[in-house]
Design an enzyme around this catalytic site. Structure first.
Site, PDB file in Angstrom:
ATOM      1  N   ASP A 105      -3.509   4.941   4.608  1.00 19.46           N
ATOM      2  CA  ASP A 105      -4.454   4.994   5.734  1.00 19.46           C
ATOM      3  C   ASP A 105      -4.068   6.075   6.744  1.00 19.46           C
ATOM      4  OD1 ASP A 105      -5.663   2.851   4.493  1.00 19.46           O
ATOM      5  OD2 ASP A 105      -4.767   1.353   5.804  1.00 19.46           O
ATOM      6  N   ASP A 128      -5.799   5.301   0.150  1.00 16.32           N
ATOM      7  CA  ASP A 128      -6.932   5.345   1.091  1.00 16.32           C
ATOM      8  C   ASP A 128      -6.638   6.284   2.249  1.00 16.32           C
ATOM      9  OD1 ASP A 128      -7.870   3.346  -0.598  1.00 16.32           O
ATOM     10  OD2 ASP A 128      -7.437   1.719   0.790  1.00 16.32           O
TER      11      ASP A 128
END
Length: 331
Positions: free
Chosen positions: A165, A186
């Protein structure tokens, strides 16, 4: 109870009106910079921390204010609050001006840098969350380097370094140009409507293949999506191009060079079997050893020229020409 309800409605309307004013009305007075603040650890500077410089900008600011950040390492969390639009953060090169912190307390609260208002420009800075980067033996968890959630944000020659992230590309229209983004899980995620031009993406895998994107478009009417124009994807292990964080996830790669790090299947519906038709993932005119689509997921979209035009810089994020009203960034 009735009086309470009326009061709540009044404040809700007031808040929405205030947010609308900040998001739409402010144009920052054209391209000129009203004044410059200098941040650094020594020499002729105005402040020694970036946050102090931001705090000094008046609320509801409607003229461009430049905060020039001298070369150095700044170990601090930095937040541009919603009531302080029209700010330029200018470093002295992303290799030289580095903002870093180590935190893993959730995707929102862990961010080293948060930008909330509309009309923000960032150039020549590295934003880093060192939590998963420096200690490779600890358990991997969300550790955000930057959270961008204000409309009309221009990010130029910046670097974002993390592992899981890394870049929370949350809301609003954003233009990333000539940036470097590093991570594995991600590492570009959110619901923003963003255009990435000539960016270098570096997948730094350790174990199982991760995902470059986790895009969160959640309805067929949402303008949200990530468009990658040009640039390259490299790395040291395998990585997928994306997984559908929300049901209508949308990611387009156009003219991007893919190294061999890309997995053959490329994409993942993230448990949405039978609903893949809602997802828009496309690869158009991409190059390199990882650009072979013969083994990609069968629901990969094929875009017509007119559909591809909808994802151009002008059509996708610049219909109101906000990019034309930005101050000139030095080369």
């Amino acid at each position: 109870m009735e009086l309470f309800t009326r009061a709540m409605i009044f404040f809700l309307i007031l808040f929405i009106s205030y947010f609308f004013y900040l998001s739409k009305a402010i144009d920052c007075g054209g391209k000129d910079v009203s004044y410059t603040i200098t941040v650094g650890s020594s020499g002729k500077v105005t402040f020694k921390t970036i946050q102090a410089a931001i705090d000094s900008v008046k609320n509801n600011n409607n003229q461009w204010v430049k905060i020039h950040i001298k070369a150095g390492s700044y170990i601090e969390k930095v937040h541009i609050p919603i009531e302080k639009p029209c700010i330029i953060l200018e470093g002295e090169g992303s290799q030289n001006t580095i903002i870093s912190f180590s935190d893993n307390k959730g995707t929102s609260s862990s961010a080293t840098f948060v930008s909330s208002p509309p009309n923000v420009v960032m150039s020549d800075i590295t934003f880093q969350n060192t939590y998963n980067v420096n200690n490779k033996t600890q358990k991997v968890s969300p550790a955000v380097a930057a959270l961008i959630q204000g409309d009309k944000s221009f990010i130029f020659r910046c670097s974002f370094i993390g592992y899981q992230d890394t870049l929370f590309d949350a809301y609003g229209r954003h233009y990333y140009k000539d940036c470097y983004i590093q991570g594995e899980v991600d590492f570009i995620f959110g619901r923003a409507q963003s255009y990435y031009e000539n960016c270098l993406l570096n997948a730094t895998g350790r174990n199982l293949p991760g995902f470059v994107t986790a895009q969160g478009r959640d309805s067929p009417d949402s303008p949200s999506g990530f468009v990658f124009e040009g640039g390259s994807l490299v790395g040291n292990d395998k990585v997928n191009l994306g997984r559908a964080w929300r049901a209508y996830s949308r990611v387009i790669f156009h003219n991007t060079n893919f190294s061999s790090v890309v997995t053959p299947q490329g994409w993942n519906s993230f448990g949405r079997a039978g609903q893949e038709s809602k997802i828009t993932y496309a690869e158009v005119d991409c190059k390199g050893p990882g650009a072979d689509t013969s083994k990609r997921v069968p629901w990969l979209k094929k875009l017509t020229p007119s559909q591809l035009e909808e994802f151009s810089l002008a059509s996708f994020i610049n219909k109101d020409n906000w990019l034309d009203n930005l101050p000139v960034i030095s080369k």
